[in-house]
Design a protein around this motif. Sequence first.
Motif, PDB file in Angstrom:
ATOM      1  N   CYS A 117       0.386  -4.334   8.917  1.00  0.00           N
ATOM      2  CA  CYS A 117      -0.077  -4.219   7.596  1.00  0.00           C
ATOM      3  C   CYS A 117      -1.288  -4.536   7.350  1.00  0.00           C
ATOM      4  O   CYS A 117      -2.255  -3.703   6.741  1.00  0.00           O
ATOM      5  N   TYR A 118      -1.902  -5.599   7.585  1.00  0.00           N
ATOM      6  CA  TYR A 118      -3.171  -6.052   7.504  1.00  0.00           C
ATOM      7  C   TYR A 118      -4.044  -5.160   7.880  1.00  0.00           C
ATOM      8  O   TYR A 118      -5.121  -4.858   7.226  1.00  0.00           O
ATOM      9  N   GLU A 119      -3.963  -5.004   9.176  1.00  0.00           N
ATOM     10  CA  GLU A 119      -4.923  -4.020   9.865  1.00  0.00           C
ATOM     11  C   GLU A 119      -4.946  -2.339   9.109  1.00  0.00           C
ATOM     12  O   GLU A 119      -5.812  -1.556   9.253  1.00  0.00           O
ATOM     13  N   ALA A 120      -4.005  -2.368   8.523  1.00  0.00           N
ATOM     14  CA  ALA A 120      -3.820  -0.980   7.914  1.00  0.00           C
ATOM     15  C   ALA A 120      -4.489  -1.014   6.466  1.00  0.00           C
ATOM     16  O   ALA A 120      -4.638   0.108   5.853  1.00  0.00           O
ATOM     17  N   ILE A 121      -4.834  -2.026   5.947  1.00  0.00           N
ATOM     18  CA  ILE A 121      -5.358  -2.042   4.419  1.00  0.00           C
ATOM     19  C   ILE A 121      -6.623  -1.072   4.469  1.00  0.00           C
ATOM     20  O   ILE A 121      -6.842  -0.529   3.522  1.00  0.00           O
ATOM     21  N   THR A 122      -7.562  -1.164   5.235  1.00  0.00           N
ATOM     22  CA  THR A 122      -8.821  -0.266   5.096  1.00  0.00           C
ATOM     23  C   THR A 122      -8.603   1.041   5.374  1.00  0.00           C
ATOM     24  O   THR A 122      -9.252   1.836   5.342  1.00  0.00           O
ATOM     25  N   GLU A 123      -7.513   1.428   5.993  1.00  0.00           N
ATOM     26  CA  GLU A 123      -7.140   2.729   6.507  1.00  0.00           C
ATOM     27  C   GLU A 123      -6.313   3.503   5.390  1.00  0.00           C
ATOM     28  O   GLU A 123      -6.480   4.614   5.337  1.00  0.00           O
ATOM     29  N   ARG A 124      -5.383   2.756   4.701  1.00  0.00           N
ATOM     30  CA  ARG A 124      -4.624   3.493   3.579  1.00  0.00           C
ATOM     31  C   ARG A 124      -5.393   4.026   2.562  1.00  0.00           C
ATOM     32  O   ARG A 124      -6.387   3.277   2.088  1.00  0.00           O
ATOM     33  N   HIS A 125      -5.172   5.264   2.123  1.00  0.00           N
ATOM     34  CA  HIS A 125      -5.538   5.556   0.927  1.00  0.00           C
ATOM     35  C   HIS A 125      -4.519   6.892   0.476  1.00  0.00           C
ATOM     36  O   HIS A 125      -3.838   7.551   1.320  1.00  0.00           O
ATOM     37  N   SER A 126      -4.847   7.338  -0.615  1.00  0.00           N
ATOM     38  CA  SER A 126      -3.952   8.758  -1.283  1.00  0.00           C
ATOM     39  C   SER A 126      -4.371   9.734  -0.484  1.00  0.00           C
ATOM     40  O   SER A 126      -5.666  10.340  -0.645  1.00  0.00           O
ATOM     41  N   HIS A 127      -3.481  10.301  -0.138  1.00  0.00           N
ATOM     42  CA  HIS A 127      -3.577  11.659   0.517  1.00  0.00           C
ATOM     43  C   HIS A 127      -3.109  12.873  -0.070  1.00  0.00           C
ATOM     44  O   HIS A 127      -1.986  13.004  -0.315  1.00  0.00           O
ATOM     45  N   ARG A 128      -4.137  13.652  -0.842  1.00  0.00           N
ATOM     46  CA  ARG A 128      -3.651  14.784  -1.799  1.00  0.00           C
ATOM     47  C   ARG A 128      -3.923  15.983  -1.238  1.00  0.00           C
ATOM     48  O   ARG A 128      -3.571  16.906  -1.552  1.00  0.00           O
ATOM     49  N   GLN A 129      -4.005  15.991   0.249  1.00  0.00           N
ATOM     50  CA  GLN A 129      -3.965  17.326   1.147  1.00  0.00           C
ATOM     51  C   GLN A 129      -2.730  17.385   1.428  1.00  0.00           C
ATOM     52  O   GLN A 129      -1.691  16.677   1.349  1.00  0.00           O
ATOM     53  N   PRO A 130      -2.469  18.953   1.753  1.00  0.00           N
ATOM     54  CA  PRO A 130      -1.025  19.357   2.517  1.00  0.00           C
ATOM     55  C   PRO A 130      -1.001  18.507   3.684  1.00  0.00           C
ATOM     56  O   PRO A 130      -1.846  18.322   4.311  1.00  0.00           O
ATOM     57  N   PHE A 131       0.334  18.084   3.886  1.00  0.00           N
ATOM     58  CA  PHE A 131       0.856  17.625   5.201  1.00  0.00           C
ATOM     59  C   PHE A 131       0.942  18.940   6.201  1.00  0.00           C
ATOM     60  O   PHE A 131       1.308  19.866   5.756  1.00  0.00           O
TER      61      PHE A 131
END
Length: 334
Positions: A117-131
């Motif tokens: 989880c710690y390593e994911a802090i800088t990777e996480r962001h809101s993804h408003r694009q289609p999946f």
Amino acid sequence: MRAFPAAFGLTSGQTEQIIRLAGMAPSLHNSQPWRFRILPQLIELHADPKRHLPVADPEDRELRLACGAALFNLRLALEQAGIRPVVTLLPHLAAATTLAEVRGGGQAHQRPVDLRCYEAITERHSHRQPFRNIPVSTEDRHLLMRAAHEEQAWLHVVQPGEHGTLEGLVHRAHRAQMADPRFRTEMAAWIGRADDTTEGVPVSAAGPKPEPKDQWVHRDFTAGHTERAPGTEFETHPLLVVLCTRHNSREADLQAGQALQRLWLTATAQGLFASMISEVVEVPETREELQRLLGGNVTPRALLRIGHGAPSVASPRRDIGDMLVNGAAEAFET
Ligand SMILES: Cc1cc2nc3c(=O)[nH]c(=O)nc-3n(C[C@H](O)[C@H](O)[C@H](O)COP(=O)(O)O)c2cc1C
């Protein structure tokens, strides 16, 4: 220039990095409604009343949720630095803005699951694009449910038979908000920003301009700056989850925020992307209806769509110095 304050015997640079990571939490319209007061043996988390969004969030529920997410990042970053965080939510006899106090409880041994989880802090962001139209695996769904549980929350995975009703609720909530000129004015103040903004949502992170046929993404962050590329279609079956808490209180808001962040970081660590669909929990009538649909015993806190995608643009954060409460007197200002 004054050095950044230090806590728990860490260096000023380490403490600064911990606060920077805390500030990478999600917040409504990227309002970043948190501030930190750093003392040698204590870090206080404060709400920043100047960043309150009175129309979308009149009771500060989402403000506290965002601060709970920042608190979760703070916990992970302290553990990574070897400090076991001991958290008191809403301490008595504290300033009106104080949401949590974090003390050092000895040497931390970060679990592998928390390190991820710690390593994911800088990777996480809101993804408003289609999946991509790839289903989220059963194993990943279980990990997400466990993540919510671990922070005293509960995750309802929306079943295909519930999609129609939920979609109707989201549409209703969106229409109600957009019919309110005060809501439109408030939102307009935070979106359509240039990339060098330090708060609010930049156009580059807005995602495609929503169209009436879209099922889940209705909130338009483009502010008219971009057109939708021809042929852009949203996924037909995202994983939809409702994060819930048992109680409906200020403390539960903070718990929900910690659960949201553990959930979102777990998803990120599994290579998944997510975005929030908040209108349905912001409008009291649709929130209550959603609560009834969930059996009436839990409070719905956040609806998220989760899926596979390609990395998209992150939203910037404000200057770290601006996130500090500089003195006791300031902390008591509300
Ligand atoms: C309480 C809350 C409500 C949010 N509601 C929405 C929403 O309805 N739609 C959306 O696209 N993003 C929503 N977001 C995401 C924020 O816009 C996002 O966290 C912020 O812009 C910072 O960007 P980041 O998540 O990429 O770090 C919400 C976030 C929080 C914490």
